[in-house]
Design a protein around this motif. Structure first.
Motif, PDB file in Angstrom:
ATOM      1  N   LEU A 115       0.743  -1.246   0.056  1.00  0.00           N
ATOM      2  CA  LEU A 115       0.069   0.148  -0.155  1.00  0.00           C
ATOM      3  C   LEU A 115       0.839   1.252  -0.091  1.00  0.00           C
ATOM      4  CD1 LEU A 115      -2.542   1.507   0.149  1.00  0.00           C
ATOM      5  CD2 LEU A 115      -2.560   1.188   2.686  1.00  0.00           C
ATOM      6  N   LEU A 116       1.760   1.271   0.911  1.00  0.00           N
ATOM      7  CA  LEU A 116       2.745   2.589   1.235  1.00  0.00           C
ATOM      8  C   LEU A 116       3.619   2.851  -0.489  1.00  0.00           C
ATOM      9  CD1 LEU A 116       3.615   4.982   2.424  1.00  0.00           C
ATOM     10  CD2 LEU A 116       5.481   3.429   3.748  1.00  0.00           C
ATOM     11  N   LYS A 117       3.986   1.668  -0.944  1.00  0.00           N
ATOM     12  CA  LYS A 117       4.727   1.723  -1.999  1.00  0.00           C
ATOM     13  C   LYS A 117       3.924   2.107  -3.263  1.00  0.00           C
ATOM     14  CE  LYS A 117       6.937  -1.261  -5.765  1.00  0.00           C
ATOM     15  NZ  LYS A 117       7.141  -2.657  -6.088  1.00  0.00           N
ATOM     16  N   PHE A 118       2.633   1.788  -3.388  1.00  0.00           N
ATOM     17  CA  PHE A 118       1.634   2.070  -4.143  1.00  0.00           C
ATOM     18  C   PHE A 118       1.349   3.620  -4.349  1.00  0.00           C
ATOM     19  CE2 PHE A 118      -2.968   2.627  -5.876  1.00  0.00           C
ATOM     20  CZ  PHE A 118      -2.577   2.506  -7.165  1.00  0.00           C
ATOM     21  N   LEU A 119       1.039   4.030  -2.936  1.00  0.00           N
ATOM     22  CA  LEU A 119       0.843   5.619  -2.711  1.00  0.00           C
ATOM     23  C   LEU A 119       2.064   6.323  -2.816  1.00  0.00           C
ATOM     24  CD1 LEU A 119      -1.017   5.373   0.825  1.00  0.00           C
ATOM     25  CD2 LEU A 119      -1.922   5.695  -1.447  1.00  0.00           C
ATOM     26  N   VAL A 120       3.267   5.852  -2.623  1.00  0.00           N
ATOM     27  CA  VAL A 120       4.548   6.872  -2.878  1.00  0.00           C
ATOM     28  C   VAL A 120       4.821   6.981  -4.352  1.00  0.00           C
ATOM     29  CG1 VAL A 120       6.846   6.946  -2.474  1.00  0.00           C
ATOM     30  CG2 VAL A 120       5.461   6.384  -0.636  1.00  0.00           C
ATOM     31  N   ILE A 121       4.688   5.903  -5.028  1.00  0.00           N
ATOM     32  CA  ILE A 121       4.962   5.806  -6.396  1.00  0.00           C
ATOM     33  C   ILE A 121       4.041   6.798  -7.273  1.00  0.00           C
ATOM     34  CG2 ILE A 121       4.824   4.345  -8.382  1.00  0.00           C
ATOM     35  CD1 ILE A 121       6.208   2.287  -7.006  1.00  0.00           C
ATOM     36  N   ASN A 122       2.878   6.814  -6.728  1.00  0.00           N
ATOM     37  CA  ASN A 122       1.806   7.705  -7.616  1.00  0.00           C
ATOM     38  C   ASN A 122       1.771   9.040  -6.668  1.00  0.00           C
ATOM     39  OD1 ASN A 122       0.807   5.792  -9.782  1.00  0.00           O
ATOM     40  ND2 ASN A 122       0.706   4.535  -8.010  1.00  0.00           N
ATOM     41  N   HIS A 123       2.731   9.535  -6.170  1.00  0.00           N
ATOM     42  CA  HIS A 123       2.708  10.473  -5.379  1.00  0.00           C
ATOM     43  C   HIS A 123       2.118  11.806  -6.231  1.00  0.00           C
ATOM     44  CE1 HIS A 123       6.375  12.458  -6.830  1.00  0.00           C
ATOM     45  NE2 HIS A 123       6.623  11.458  -6.902  1.00  0.00           N
ATOM     46  N   GLY A 124       1.224  12.438  -5.608  1.00  0.00           N
ATOM     47  CA  GLY A 124       0.789  13.612  -6.121  1.00  0.00           C
ATOM     48  C   GLY A 124      -0.820  13.541  -6.976  1.00  0.00           C
ATOM     49  N   ARG A 129      -4.017  10.912  -1.159  1.00  0.00           N
ATOM     50  CA  ARG A 129      -2.932  11.560  -2.071  1.00  0.00           C
ATOM     51  C   ARG A 129      -1.775  11.771  -1.164  1.00  0.00           C
ATOM     52  NH1 ARG A 129      -4.281  16.977  -3.747  1.00  0.00           N
ATOM     53  NH2 ARG A 129      -2.957  17.610  -1.864  1.00  0.00           N
ATOM     54  N   VAL A 130      -0.393  11.177  -1.523  1.00  0.00           N
ATOM     55  CA  VAL A 130       0.547  11.444  -0.848  1.00  0.00           C
ATOM     56  C   VAL A 130       1.500  12.646  -1.532  1.00  0.00           C
ATOM     57  CG1 VAL A 130       3.273  10.329  -0.710  1.00  0.00           C
ATOM     58  CG2 VAL A 130       1.178   9.211  -0.229  1.00  0.00           C
ATOM     59  N   ASP A 131       1.586  13.632  -0.432  1.00  0.00           N
ATOM     60  CA  ASP A 131       2.431  14.906  -0.896  1.00  0.00           C
ATOM     61  C   ASP A 131       3.948  14.597  -0.299  1.00  0.00           C
ATOM     62  OD1 ASP A 131       0.173  15.974  -2.104  1.00  0.00           O
ATOM     63  OD2 ASP A 131      -0.351  16.955  -0.523  1.00  0.00           O
ATOM     64  N   LEU A 132       4.857  14.854  -1.428  1.00  0.00           N
ATOM     65  CA  LEU A 132       6.265  14.554  -0.858  1.00  0.00           C
ATOM     66  C   LEU A 132       6.727  16.164  -0.725  1.00  0.00           C
ATOM     67  CD1 LEU A 132       7.401  11.985  -3.174  1.00  0.00           C
ATOM     68  CD2 LEU A 132       6.541  11.780  -0.916  1.00  0.00           C
ATOM     69  N   PRO A 133       7.736  16.346   0.280  1.00  0.00           N
ATOM     70  CA  PRO A 133       8.311  17.756   0.377  1.00  0.00           C
ATOM     71  C   PRO A 133       9.002  17.914  -0.814  1.00  0.00           C
ATOM     72  CG  PRO A 133       9.208  16.128   1.969  1.00  0.00           C
ATOM     73  CD  PRO A 133       8.093  15.472   1.397  1.00  0.00           C
ATOM     74  N   HIS A 164      -1.584  14.372   9.108  1.00  0.00           N
ATOM     75  CA  HIS A 164      -2.290  13.814   7.669  1.00  0.00           C
ATOM     76  C   HIS A 164      -1.668  14.921   6.929  1.00  0.00           C
ATOM     77  CE1 HIS A 164      -6.052  11.892   9.641  1.00  0.00           C
ATOM     78  NE2 HIS A 164      -4.729  11.292  10.321  1.00  0.00           N
ATOM     79  N   ARG A 165      -0.373  15.299   6.902  1.00  0.00           N
ATOM     80  CA  ARG A 165       0.341  16.399   5.784  1.00  0.00           C
ATOM     81  C   ARG A 165       1.049  15.448   4.953  1.00  0.00           C
ATOM     82  NH1 ARG A 165       2.784  21.256   9.528  1.00  0.00           N
ATOM     83  NH2 ARG A 165       0.880  22.068  10.391  1.00  0.00           N
ATOM     84  N   LEU A 166       1.160  14.235   5.379  1.00  0.00           N
ATOM     85  CA  LEU A 166       2.242  13.251   4.339  1.00  0.00           C
ATOM     86  C   LEU A 166       1.165  12.353   3.427  1.00  0.00           C
ATOM     87  CD1 LEU A 166       4.615  12.394   3.191  1.00  0.00           C
ATOM     88  CD2 LEU A 166       4.732  10.848   5.005  1.00  0.00           C
ATOM     89  N   ILE A 167       0.070  11.642   3.956  1.00  0.00           N
ATOM     90  CA  ILE A 167      -0.936  10.940   3.384  1.00  0.00           C
ATOM     91  C   ILE A 167      -2.473  11.953   3.536  1.00  0.00           C
ATOM     92  CG2 ILE A 167      -2.236   8.991   3.043  1.00  0.00           C
ATOM     93  CD1 ILE A 167       0.043   7.494   4.327  1.00  0.00           C
ATOM     94  N   ARG A 168      -2.610  12.508   2.681  1.00  0.00           N
ATOM     95  CA  ARG A 168      -3.727  13.303   2.788  1.00  0.00           C
ATOM     96  C   ARG A 168      -4.923  12.922   2.486  1.00  0.00           C
ATOM     97  NH1 ARG A 168      -2.680  18.742   3.751  1.00  0.00           N
ATOM     98  NH2 ARG A 168      -0.588  19.577   3.195  1.00  0.00           N
ATOM     99  N   THR A 169      -6.076  13.172   3.146  1.00  0.00           N
ATOM    100  CA  THR A 169      -7.297  12.562   2.849  1.00  0.00           C
ATOM    101  C   THR A 169      -8.133  13.632   2.106  1.00  0.00           C
ATOM    102  OG1 THR A 169      -7.563  11.078   4.720  1.00  0.00           O
ATOM    103  CG2 THR A 169      -9.516  11.533   3.847  1.00  0.00           C
ATOM    104  N   LEU A 170      -8.870  13.157   0.645  1.00  0.00           N
ATOM    105  CA  LEU A 170      -9.687  14.268  -0.021  1.00  0.00           C
ATOM    106  C   LEU A 170     -10.970  13.453   0.215  1.00  0.00           C
ATOM    107  CD1 LEU A 170      -6.581  14.481  -1.137  1.00  0.00           C
ATOM    108  CD2 LEU A 170      -7.777  15.918  -3.109  1.00  0.00           C
ATOM    109  N   ARG A 171     -11.752  14.236   1.136  1.00  0.00           N
ATOM    110  CA  ARG A 171     -13.176  13.505   1.464  1.00  0.00           C
ATOM    111  C   ARG A 171     -13.984  13.330   0.085  1.00  0.00           C
ATOM    112  NH1 ARG A 171     -13.497  12.644   6.520  1.00  0.00           N
ATOM    113  NH2 ARG A 171     -12.452  14.157   7.911  1.00  0.00           N
TER     114      ARG A 171
END
Length: 228
Positions: A163-172, A224-228, A212-219
């Motif tokens: 799950l984390l890999k999928f979220l990070v690879i598709n960040h943004g 969405r994962v936001d990378l710095p 929830h600044r890294l893994i954001r919830t869009l209700r």
């Protein structure tokens, strides 16, 4: 491996639906993908794109998958070729392998099986490409099934890792629950989709993402994962 040096895959098939399905799936897995709808286009793309893996449909206009495979193997470039066909005939398989194809799959096939075949070819022919990939503060190493965040190895279950890999690879990108279930839990998942929320909560705890600044919830939409 840095993300700007991702594994390149060429997809060649004259069926638009199959081409789009495979392209979206492979992009979601983090591959760099180029598509072609006939044999001539595939050869031109191979010269410019320099793919590590070519997935070729046998029956294509202009040039068949067999002809493209033969040209690719004679070019001198290092490339793994996986042939696709609508029929599983021994004569076709033998012909493809004789021309240098590295693997052969009959339609219909599962996307997960195709991924496994791609990984097998990469391990065999491009082992150096399967190193760690860095995305911002994350470092994903499939050889170790390990994800580091801020130089710290995360203690993850197999599903949390996927799950984390999928979220990070598709960040943004905004990823809905249905998409996440399809990609992480597979298409035959029969449980409740609130399982995604449970695992997201666990990941946030392990990442220290209380706000929830890294893994954001869009209700009503997804995550969405936001990378710095």
């Amino acid at each position: 491996m840095h993300p700007d040096k991702r594994i390149r895959i060429l997809l060649a098939d004259d069926e638009p639906n199959i081409l789009q399905f495979l392209e979206l799936g492979l992009l979601g897995e983090g591959y760099d993908v180029h598509t072609a709808q006939d044999g001539e286009e595939a050869l031109q793309a191979a010269r410019e794109f320099k793919p590590h893996v070519a997935i070729l449909d046998v029956m294509m206009p202009e040039k068949s998958g067999f002809e493209v495979c033969k040209s690719l193997k004679e070019s001198g470039d290092k490339i793994a070729v996986i042939m696709l066909t609508a029929k599983d005939e021994v004569t076709d398989r033998i012909r493809g392998l004789t021309l240098g194809a590295d693997d052969y799959m009959a339609k219909p096939f599962s996307f997960d099986e195709l991924l496994a075949r791609i990984q097998a070819r990469l391990r065999n022919q491009f082992p150096d490409l399967l190193g760690a990939v860095t995305y911002g503060p994350f470092r994903i190493d499939d050889r170790k099934n390990e994800i580091m965040y801020m130089e710290r190895v995360l203690e993850l279950s197999p599903t949390e890792y996927d799950l984390l890999k999928f979220l990070v690879i598709n960040h943004g990108a905004v990823l809905g629950k249905t998409t996440i279930l399809d990609k992480v839990w597979s298409y035959d998942f029969g449980g409740e989709n609130n399982i995604v929320e449970v695992y997201i909560r666990s990941l946030r705890e392990k990442l220290g993402d209380k706000e929830h600044r890294l893994i954001r919830t869009l209700r009503g939409v997804g995550y969405r994962v936001d990378l710095p």
